[in-house]
Design a protein around this motif. Structure first.
Motif, PDB file in Angstrom:
ATOM      1  N   GLY A   1     -31.546   7.296  41.782  1.00 27.53           N
ATOM      2  CA  GLY A   1     -30.751   6.842  40.642  1.00 27.53           C
ATOM      3  C   GLY A   1     -29.298   7.181  40.929  1.00 27.53           C
ATOM      4  N   ARG A   2     -28.398   6.791  40.036  1.00 26.43           N
ATOM      5  CA  ARG A   2     -26.977   7.038  40.330  1.00 26.43           C
ATOM      6  C   ARG A   2     -26.194   7.406  39.066  1.00 26.43           C
ATOM      7  N   ILE A   3     -25.048   8.055  39.310  1.00 21.88           N
ATOM      8  CA  ILE A   3     -24.031   8.134  38.262  1.00 21.88           C
ATOM      9  C   ILE A   3     -22.897   7.235  38.737  1.00 21.88           C
TER      10      ILE A   3
ATOM     11  N   ILE B   1     -16.379   6.271  37.783  1.00 24.82           N
ATOM     12  CA  ILE B   1     -15.478   5.367  37.055  1.00 24.82           C
ATOM     13  C   ILE B   1     -15.574   3.975  37.675  1.00 24.82           C
ATOM     14  N   GLY B   2     -15.139   2.971  36.891  1.00 27.06           N
ATOM     15  CA  GLY B   2     -15.263   1.589  37.342  1.00 27.06           C
ATOM     16  C   GLY B   2     -16.477   0.988  36.645  1.00 27.06           C
ATOM     17  N   GLU B   3     -16.437   0.983  35.302  1.00 32.12           N
ATOM     18  CA  GLU B   3     -17.613   0.510  34.547  1.00 32.12           C
ATOM     19  C   GLU B   3     -17.384  -0.903  34.048  1.00 32.12           C
ATOM     20  N   HIS B   4     -18.429  -1.700  34.213  1.00 27.37           N
ATOM     21  CA  HIS B   4     -18.371  -3.123  33.839  1.00 27.37           C
ATOM     22  C   HIS B   4     -17.249  -3.838  34.594  1.00 27.37           C
ATOM     23  N   VAL B   5     -17.092  -3.509  35.841  1.00 32.60           N
ATOM     24  CA  VAL B   5     -16.145  -4.261  36.679  1.00 32.60           C
ATOM     25  C   VAL B   5     -16.810  -4.789  37.951  1.00 32.60           C
ATOM     26  N   ASP B   6     -18.062  -4.359  38.233  1.00 31.13           N
ATOM     27  CA  ASP B   6     -18.653  -4.800  39.520  1.00 31.13           C
ATOM     28  C   ASP B   6     -18.834  -6.314  39.544  1.00 31.13           C
ATOM     29  N   TYR B   7     -19.235  -6.880  38.406  1.00 31.93           N
ATOM     30  CA  TYR B   7     -19.428  -8.334  38.376  1.00 31.93           C
ATOM     31  C   TYR B   7     -18.111  -9.100  38.199  1.00 31.93           C
ATOM     32  N   CYS B   8     -16.994  -8.361  38.166  1.00 29.25           N
ATOM     33  CA  CYS B   8     -15.670  -9.010  38.136  1.00 29.25           C
ATOM     34  C   CYS B   8     -14.949  -8.787  39.464  1.00 29.25           C
TER      35      CYS B   8
ATOM     36  N   SER C   1     -28.711 -10.234  34.784  1.00 33.16           N
ATOM     37  CA  SER C   1     -27.575 -10.646  35.635  1.00 33.16           C
ATOM     38  C   SER C   1     -26.721  -9.474  36.082  1.00 33.16           C
ATOM     39  N   CYS C   2     -27.335  -8.408  36.550  1.00 37.57           N
ATOM     40  CA  CYS C   2     -26.579  -7.209  36.929  1.00 37.57           C
ATOM     41  C   CYS C   2     -25.680  -7.473  38.135  1.00 37.57           C
ATOM     42  N   GLY C   3     -24.676  -6.625  38.303  1.00 33.90           N
ATOM     43  CA  GLY C   3     -23.840  -6.651  39.498  1.00 33.90           C
ATOM     44  C   GLY C   3     -24.533  -5.890  40.630  1.00 33.90           C
ATOM     45  N   ILE C   4     -23.755  -5.517  41.650  1.00 35.43           N
ATOM     46  CA  ILE C   4     -24.338  -4.914  42.856  1.00 35.43           C
ATOM     47  C   ILE C   4     -24.269  -3.379  42.852  1.00 35.43           C
ATOM     48  N   MET C   5     -23.532  -2.802  41.897  1.00 34.10           N
ATOM     49  CA  MET C   5     -23.275  -1.358  41.977  1.00 34.10           C
ATOM     50  C   MET C   5     -24.537  -0.508  42.107  1.00 34.10           C
ATOM     51  N   ASP C   6     -25.513  -0.733  41.240  1.00 32.62           N
ATOM     52  CA  ASP C   6     -26.642   0.203  41.157  1.00 32.62           C
ATOM     53  C   ASP C   6     -27.487   0.184  42.428  1.00 32.62           C
ATOM     54  N   GLN C   7     -27.810  -1.010  42.885  1.00 28.63           N
ATOM     55  CA  GLN C   7     -28.649  -1.128  44.075  1.00 28.63           C
ATOM     56  C   GLN C   7     -27.905  -0.595  45.302  1.00 28.63           C
TER      57      GLN C   7
ATOM     58  N   LYS D   1     -26.559  -8.322  25.371  1.00 30.30           N
ATOM     59  CA  LYS D   1     -25.138  -7.944  25.263  1.00 30.30           C
ATOM     60  C   LYS D   1     -24.475  -7.936  26.641  1.00 30.30           C
ATOM     61  N   TYR D   2     -25.231  -7.478  27.633  1.00 31.10           N
ATOM     62  CA  TYR D   2     -24.698  -7.441  28.999  1.00 31.10           C
ATOM     63  C   TYR D   2     -24.345  -8.858  29.448  1.00 31.10           C
ATOM     64  N   ASN D   3     -25.280  -9.773  29.253  1.00 33.69           N
ATOM     65  CA  ASN D   3     -25.027 -11.157  29.670  1.00 33.69           C
ATOM     66  C   ASN D   3     -23.884 -11.767  28.858  1.00 33.69           C
TER      67      ASN D   3
ATOM     68  N   ILE E   1     -21.821   6.174  30.954  1.00 35.29           N
ATOM     69  CA  ILE E   1     -21.928   5.460  32.238  1.00 35.29           C
ATOM     70  C   ILE E   1     -23.003   4.379  32.140  1.00 35.29           C
ATOM     71  N   GLY E   2     -22.900   3.399  33.020  1.00 34.30           N
ATOM     72  CA  GLY E   2     -23.905   2.343  33.071  1.00 34.30           C
ATOM     73  C   GLY E   2     -23.582   1.201  32.119  1.00 34.30           C
ATOM     74  N   ALA E   3     -24.614   0.453  31.758  1.00 28.25           N
ATOM     75  CA  ALA E   3     -24.411  -0.747  30.948  1.00 28.25           C
ATOM     76  C   ALA E   3     -23.959  -0.412  29.529  1.00 28.25           C
ATOM     77  N   GLY E   4     -24.431   0.717  28.993  1.00 27.39           N
ATOM     78  CA  GLY E   4     -24.021   1.130  27.658  1.00 27.39           C
ATOM     79  C   GLY E   4     -25.071   0.868  26.592  1.00 27.39           C
TER      80      GLY E   4
HETATM   81  C1  GLA Z   1     -25.483  -1.900  34.835  1.00 25.03           C
HETATM   82  C2  GLA Z   1     -25.501  -2.975  35.935  1.00 25.03           C
HETATM   83  C3  GLA Z   1     -24.385  -2.743  36.955  1.00 25.03           C
HETATM   84  C4  GLA Z   1     -23.040  -2.558  36.267  1.00 25.03           C
HETATM   85  C5  GLA Z   1     -23.145  -1.549  35.125  1.00 25.03           C
HETATM   86  C6  GLA Z   1     -21.872  -1.455  34.322  1.00 25.03           C
HETATM   87  O1  GLA Z   1     -25.793  -0.650  35.367  1.00 25.03           O
HETATM   88  O2  GLA Z   1     -26.755  -2.969  36.595  1.00 25.03           O
HETATM   89  O3  GLA Z   1     -24.353  -3.814  37.861  1.00 25.03           O
HETATM   90  O4  GLA Z   1     -22.536  -3.780  35.815  1.00 25.03           O
HETATM   91  O5  GLA Z   1     -24.202  -1.852  34.232  1.00 25.03           O
HETATM   92  O6  GLA Z   1     -20.830  -0.974  35.104  1.00 25.03           O
END
Ligand code: GLA
Length: 388
Positions: free
Chosen positions: A28-30, A33-40, A168-174, A222-224, A336-339
């Motif tokens: 898992g991850r923490i 900083i840089g939240e809700h910007v990976d998909y931007c 539709s998550c971004g790439i950060m977590d994986q 909400k994420y989408n 942290i994370g999606a919220g």
């Molecule tokens: C979730 C998503 C990530 C990222 C975060 C918000 O964890 O899986 O891709 O968008 O939310 O930063």
């Protein structure tokens, strides 16, 4: 042997009738900083945790991938020939999704038994799903004896979540789960996937991870919705700056110049992304320079922006972060994370950590009625593989 490991090995034999030959963990991850910007297309600053998903595995000589989770006592039988057909599963579709994208990308699948044991709390914003996906991808390749690279496994795991599971998550977590390194944070550019490791050093402070324990609700919709709002902001800003390909390319100065073309919430969402991207660069500098106070101030600013401009915190994450900030020795705290629930990180003087947890627990519960959990965390390698 560690008790937990012994219990899991016994569990494997009970469920599958023979011992496993392989153990794979993905973390898992923490995210500092840089939240809700990976998909931007922005930069993020995550680190992989000791909390992880561990998979025990063995080939079974059939055309079936059997999956079982000891923490949930759930199981599923995934026929390799029908791997496209498991999208409806309540449990097991993440594993099926990973097997499906691997097969599509030309990785051979081999029948096997997979036993999951996850210490990343589910729905906590610490990326339990990414940990499950990455662990599955690595285990399937190891069992098949196919060479693979971890960056590719991160991308395929994200693809599985996007296309098979409909998130539709971004790439950060994986990426953090697959590529994390002990005692390092990853400064990852989500547009180019260039990355560098930065020593995770907080001087006389430690990082405390707390869970607000409010069940996530509406996260996916909400994420989408936020993704659509940032797409709308990008389309408008391109009328002013036709050269930009993503919101992360808009600097604060460019934003201030052009923000008149954006209205209401769309402007707020874009403002969060633009300034959050700027904060990530400053935070990486602060970490390198050992300026923990500066880093913590940026973390506070990130939370406030997620709360007021991006509106992804909610009552409980706000209460937890603000209770943390009231404590002696706490330099900064944010969700942290999606919220919409999940975890916070706080930077706290080591000598104040015990009192911090006790007092935050009391104040948070008084305010919200929920009991917070605190985890003993460390920054560890993202993936580990062991033959048994
Ligand atoms: C979730 C998503 C990530 C990222 C975060 C918000 O964890 O899986 O891709 O968008 O939310 O930063």
């Amino acid at each position: 042997m560690e008790d937990l490991e012994k219990k899991r090995l016994e569990g494997f034999e009970r469920v599958f009738g023979a011992p496993p030959t392989l153990r794979v963990s993905a973390a898992g991850r923490i995210n500092l900083i840089g939240e809700h910007v990976d998909y931007c297309g922005g930069k993020v600053f995550p680190a992989s945790l000791n909390l992880c998903c561990t998979v025990y595995a063995r080939p079974n000589g059939t055309g079936i991938v059997n999956v079982y989770a000891d923490d949930l006592d759930e199981n599923a039988k995934l026929e390799i020939g029908k791997i496209a057909d498991y999208k409806h599963l309540k449990w097991g579709r993440y594993q099926a999704g990973v097997a499906y994208v691997l097969a599509q990308a030309g990785y051979p699948l081999v029948g096997c038994d997979l036993y999951y044991s996850c210490t990343v709390p589910f729905g906590s914003g610490l990326s339990s799903s990414a940990a499950i996906e990455v662990a599955t991808a690595v285990a399937l390749n190891e069992i098949a004896g196919t060479p693979y690279n971890l960056k590719e496994m991160a991308l395929l795991s994200q693809k599985a979540e996007n296309e098979y599971c409909g998130v539709s998550c971004g790439i950060m977590d994986q990426f953090a789960s697959a590529m994390g390194k002990k005692d390092r944070a990853i400064l990852l550019d989500c547009k180019t996937l260039d990355y560098e490791y930065v020593p995770f050093a907080l001087g006389d402070c430690e990082l405390i991870v707390a869970n607000c324990n409010k069940p996530h609700s509406l996260v996916e919709s909400k994420y989408n919705e936020r993704r659509a709002e940032t797409d709308a902001a990008l389309a408008k800003l391109r009328e002013v700056y036709p050269q930009i390909t993503c919101l992360a390319e808009v600097t604060p100065a460019m934003f201030e110049e052009a923000k008149g073309v954006l209205e209401g919430k769309i402007r707020d969402r874009a403002e969060h992304v633009v300034y959050e991207c700027a904060r990530v660069g400053e935070a990486a500098e602060a970490m390198r320079a050992g300026d923990v106070e500066k880093l913590a101030a940026l973390i506070n600013a990130s939370h406030d922006s997620l709360s007021k401009l991006y509106e992804v915190t909610g009552r409980e994450p706000d209460a937890l972060a603000y209770a943390a900030r009231r404590q002696p020795g706490c330099l900064g705290s944010r969700m942290i994370g999606a919220g919409f629930g999940g975890c916070t990180i706080s930077i706290v003087k080591k000598e104040c950590a015990a009192a911090f947890k006790a007092q935050v627990g009391i104040e948070y519960q008084r305010e919200t009625g929920y009991a917070a959990s605190f985890y003993d965390t460390s920054i560890e390698d993202g993936v580990t593989v062991r033959r048994l």
